[in-house]
Motif scaffolding. Structure first.
Motif, PDB file in Angstrom:
ATOM      1  N   GLU A  37       0.832  -1.197   0.000  1.00 39.91           N
ATOM      2  CA  GLU A  37       0.000   0.000   0.000  1.00 39.91           C
ATOM      3  C   GLU A  37       0.875   1.257   0.000  1.00 39.91           C
ATOM      4  O   GLU A  37       0.604   2.206  -0.730  1.00 39.91           O
ATOM      5  CB  GLU A  37      -0.911  -0.005   1.227  1.00 39.91           C
ATOM      6  N   HIS A  38       1.931   1.253   0.785  1.00 40.47           N
ATOM      7  CA  HIS A  38       2.847   2.391   0.836  1.00 40.47           C
ATOM      8  C   HIS A  38       3.487   2.621  -0.537  1.00 40.47           C
ATOM      9  O   HIS A  38       3.571   3.762  -1.007  1.00 40.47           O
ATOM     10  CB  HIS A  38       3.918   2.138   1.896  1.00 40.47           C
ATOM     11  N   ASP A  39       3.921   1.540  -1.189  1.00 46.24           N
ATOM     12  CA  ASP A  39       4.524   1.663  -2.515  1.00 46.24           C
ATOM     13  C   ASP A  39       3.529   2.185  -3.543  1.00 46.24           C
ATOM     14  O   ASP A  39       3.877   2.992  -4.402  1.00 46.24           O
ATOM     15  CB  ASP A  39       5.096   0.324  -2.976  1.00 46.24           C
ATOM     16  N   LEU A  40       2.282   1.725  -3.456  1.00 49.50           N
ATOM     17  CA  LEU A  40       1.262   2.211  -4.383  1.00 49.50           C
ATOM     18  C   LEU A  40       0.974   3.686  -4.171  1.00 49.50           C
ATOM     19  O   LEU A  40       0.805   4.441  -5.130  1.00 49.50           O
ATOM     20  CB  LEU A  40      -0.028   1.403  -4.229  1.00 49.50           C
ATOM     21  N   ILE A  41       0.916   4.102  -2.922  1.00 48.28           N
ATOM     22  CA  ILE A  41       0.680   5.515  -2.628  1.00 48.28           C
ATOM     23  C   ILE A  41       1.835   6.355  -3.152  1.00 48.28           C
ATOM     24  O   ILE A  41       1.628   7.408  -3.762  1.00 48.28           O
ATOM     25  CB  ILE A  41       0.455   5.722  -1.119  1.00 48.28           C
ATOM     26  N   ASN A  42       3.066   5.898  -2.929  1.00 39.85           N
ATOM     27  CA  ASN A  42       4.226   6.633  -3.443  1.00 39.85           C
ATOM     28  C   ASN A  42       4.206   6.701  -4.961  1.00 39.85           C
ATOM     29  O   ASN A  42       4.525   7.734  -5.548  1.00 39.85           O
ATOM     30  CB  ASN A  42       5.522   5.992  -2.971  1.00 39.85           C
ATOM     31  N   ALA A  43       3.840   5.605  -5.607  1.00 39.46           N
ATOM     32  CA  ALA A  43       3.788   5.589  -7.066  1.00 39.46           C
ATOM     33  C   ALA A  43       2.717   6.555  -7.568  1.00 39.46           C
ATOM     34  O   ALA A  43       2.925   7.265  -8.549  1.00 39.46           O
ATOM     35  CB  ALA A  43       3.513   4.184  -7.579  1.00 39.46           C
ATOM     36  N   ALA A  44       1.588   6.593  -6.892  1.00 36.88           N
ATOM     37  CA  ALA A  44       0.520   7.502  -7.296  1.00 36.88           C
ATOM     38  C   ALA A  44       0.924   8.950  -7.070  1.00 36.88           C
ATOM     39  O   ALA A  44       0.581   9.832  -7.854  1.00 36.88           O
ATOM     40  CB  ALA A  44      -0.764   7.189  -6.539  1.00 36.88           C
ATOM     41  N   ASP A  45       1.668   9.216  -6.009  1.00 27.34           N
ATOM     42  CA  ASP A  45       2.116  10.577  -5.732  1.00 27.34           C
ATOM     43  C   ASP A  45       3.116  11.057  -6.768  1.00 27.34           C
ATOM     44  O   ASP A  45       3.131  12.240  -7.127  1.00 27.34           O
ATOM     45  CB  ASP A  45       2.744  10.671  -4.336  1.00 27.34           C
ATOM     46  N   THR A  46       3.960  10.162  -7.265  1.00 28.57           N
ATOM     47  CA  THR A  46       4.959  10.575  -8.250  1.00 28.57           C
ATOM     48  C   THR A  46       4.355  10.721  -9.639  1.00 28.57           C
ATOM     49  O   THR A  46       4.911  11.415 -10.480  1.00 28.57           O
ATOM     50  CB  THR A  46       6.129   9.580  -8.320  1.00 28.57           C
ATOM     51  N   TYR A  47       3.226  10.073  -9.861  1.00 26.76           N
ATOM     52  CA  TYR A  47       2.562  10.186 -11.158  1.00 26.76           C
ATOM     53  C   TYR A  47       1.615  11.366 -11.089  1.00 26.76           C
ATOM     54  O   TYR A  47       0.665  11.374 -10.325  1.00 26.76           O
ATOM     55  CB  TYR A  47       1.801   8.901 -11.470  1.00 26.76           C
ATOM     56  N   GLU A  48       1.894  12.380 -11.858  1.00 22.91           N
ATOM     57  CA  GLU A  48       1.065  13.579 -11.813  1.00 22.91           C
ATOM     58  C   GLU A  48       0.071  13.541 -12.963  1.00 22.91           C
ATOM     59  O   GLU A  48       0.428  13.342 -14.114  1.00 22.91           O
ATOM     60  CB  GLU A  48       1.943  14.816 -11.916  1.00 22.91           C
ATOM     61  N   PHE A  49      -1.166  13.794 -12.630  1.00 18.60           N
ATOM     62  CA  PHE A  49      -2.205  13.852 -13.654  1.00 18.60           C
ATOM     63  C   PHE A  49      -2.198  15.248 -14.257  1.00 18.60           C
ATOM     64  O   PHE A  49      -2.165  16.250 -13.553  1.00 18.60           O
ATOM     65  CB  PHE A  49      -3.571  13.549 -13.055  1.00 18.60           C
ATOM     66  N   ASP A  50      -2.241  15.289 -15.562  1.00 22.71           N
ATOM     67  CA  ASP A  50      -2.278  16.563 -16.260  1.00 22.71           C
ATOM     68  C   ASP A  50      -3.584  16.611 -17.038  1.00 22.71           C
ATOM     69  O   ASP A  50      -3.756  15.898 -18.025  1.00 22.71           O
ATOM     70  CB  ASP A  50      -1.081  16.672 -17.198  1.00 22.71           C
ATOM     71  N   PHE A  51      -4.495  17.452 -16.568  1.00 26.64           N
ATOM     72  CA  PHE A  51      -5.801  17.525 -17.203  1.00 26.64           C
ATOM     73  C   PHE A  51      -5.892  18.680 -18.194  1.00 26.64           C
ATOM     74  O   PHE A  51      -6.982  19.079 -18.589  1.00 26.64           O
ATOM     75  CB  PHE A  51      -6.895  17.666 -16.139  1.00 26.64           C
ATOM     76  N   SER A  52      -4.758  19.211 -18.612  1.00 28.00           N
ATOM     77  CA  SER A  52      -4.791  20.283 -19.600  1.00 28.00           C
ATOM     78  C   SER A  52      -5.222  19.689 -20.944  1.00 28.00           C
ATOM     79  O   SER A  52      -4.974  18.516 -21.232  1.00 28.00           O
ATOM     80  CB  SER A  52      -3.428  20.949 -19.714  1.00 28.00           C
ATOM     81  N   PRO A  53      -5.870  20.493 -21.762  1.00 24.63           N
ATOM     82  CA  PRO A  53      -6.348  19.963 -23.051  1.00 24.63           C
ATOM     83  C   PRO A  53      -5.186  19.516 -23.933  1.00 24.63           C
ATOM     84  O   PRO A  53      -4.139  20.148 -23.971  1.00 24.63           O
ATOM     85  CB  PRO A  53      -7.076  21.138 -23.692  1.00 24.63           C
ATOM     86  N   VAL A  54      -5.386  18.421 -24.593  1.00 18.11           N
ATOM     87  CA  VAL A  54      -4.376  17.866 -25.491  1.00 18.11           C
ATOM     88  C   VAL A  54      -4.638  18.438 -26.879  1.00 18.11           C
ATOM     89  O   VAL A  54      -5.780  18.418 -27.353  1.00 18.11           O
ATOM     90  CB  VAL A  54      -4.462  16.324 -25.526  1.00 18.11           C
ATOM     91  N   PRO A  55      -3.620  18.960 -27.539  1.00 27.56           N
ATOM     92  CA  PRO A  55      -3.849  19.498 -28.883  1.00 27.56           C
ATOM     93  C   PRO A  55      -4.282  18.384 -29.833  1.00 27.56           C
ATOM     94  O   PRO A  55      -3.786  17.265 -29.773  1.00 27.56           O
ATOM     95  CB  PRO A  55      -2.503  20.085 -29.289  1.00 27.56           C
ATOM     96  N   LYS A  56      -5.239  18.721 -30.686  1.00 27.27           N
ATOM     97  CA  LYS A  56      -5.726  17.734 -31.655  1.00 27.27           C
ATOM     98  C   LYS A  56      -4.697  17.580 -32.768  1.00 27.27           C
ATOM     99  O   LYS A  56      -4.118  18.557 -33.230  1.00 27.27           O
ATOM    100  CB  LYS A  56      -7.056  18.183 -32.244  1.00 27.27           C
ATOM    101  N   PRO A  57      -4.443  16.341 -33.176  1.00 29.08           N
ATOM    102  CA  PRO A  57      -3.480  16.139 -34.269  1.00 29.08           C
ATOM    103  C   PRO A  57      -4.035  16.700 -35.572  1.00 29.08           C
ATOM    104  O   PRO A  57      -5.231  16.646 -35.831  1.00 29.08           O
ATOM    105  CB  PRO A  57      -3.322  14.620 -34.334  1.00 29.08           C
TER     106      PRO A  57
END
Length: 80
Positions: A37-57
């Motif tokens: 559980e500690h490792d999963l929490i650390n992994a989730a903390d290091t993974y940052e979600f970026d909800f900014s719009p993605v440019p359309k190809p």
């Protein structure tokens, strides 16, 4: 816990030994689950979600599939 009257001294000693082993195993499992559980929490903390719009190809005409290279149709032949 007091020894039940129907247990002999040997049975009671065996029961206590088994109980101690069980308690030790349960403590190991709990420690391992806490580590996971500690490792999963650390992994989730290091993974940052970026909800900014993605440019359309852009429509890349060079990437369109050439009709000559399309996969063959899955129609069955009507040979008899």
């Amino acid at each position: 816990m007091k020894r039940p009257p129907h247990y002999s001294d040997a049975d009671w000693a065996e029961y206590q030994q088994c109980q101690a082993e069980h308690d030790d195993l349960m403590a190991q499992v709990a420690a391992r689950e806490a580590q996971i559980e500690h490792d999963l929490i650390n992994a989730a903390d290091t993974y940052e979600f970026d909800f900014s719009p993605v440019p359309k190809p852009e429509a890349d005409l060079a990437r369109q599939t050439d009709p000559r290279h399309r996969p063959p149709s899955r129609r069955r032949s009507r040979s008899r």
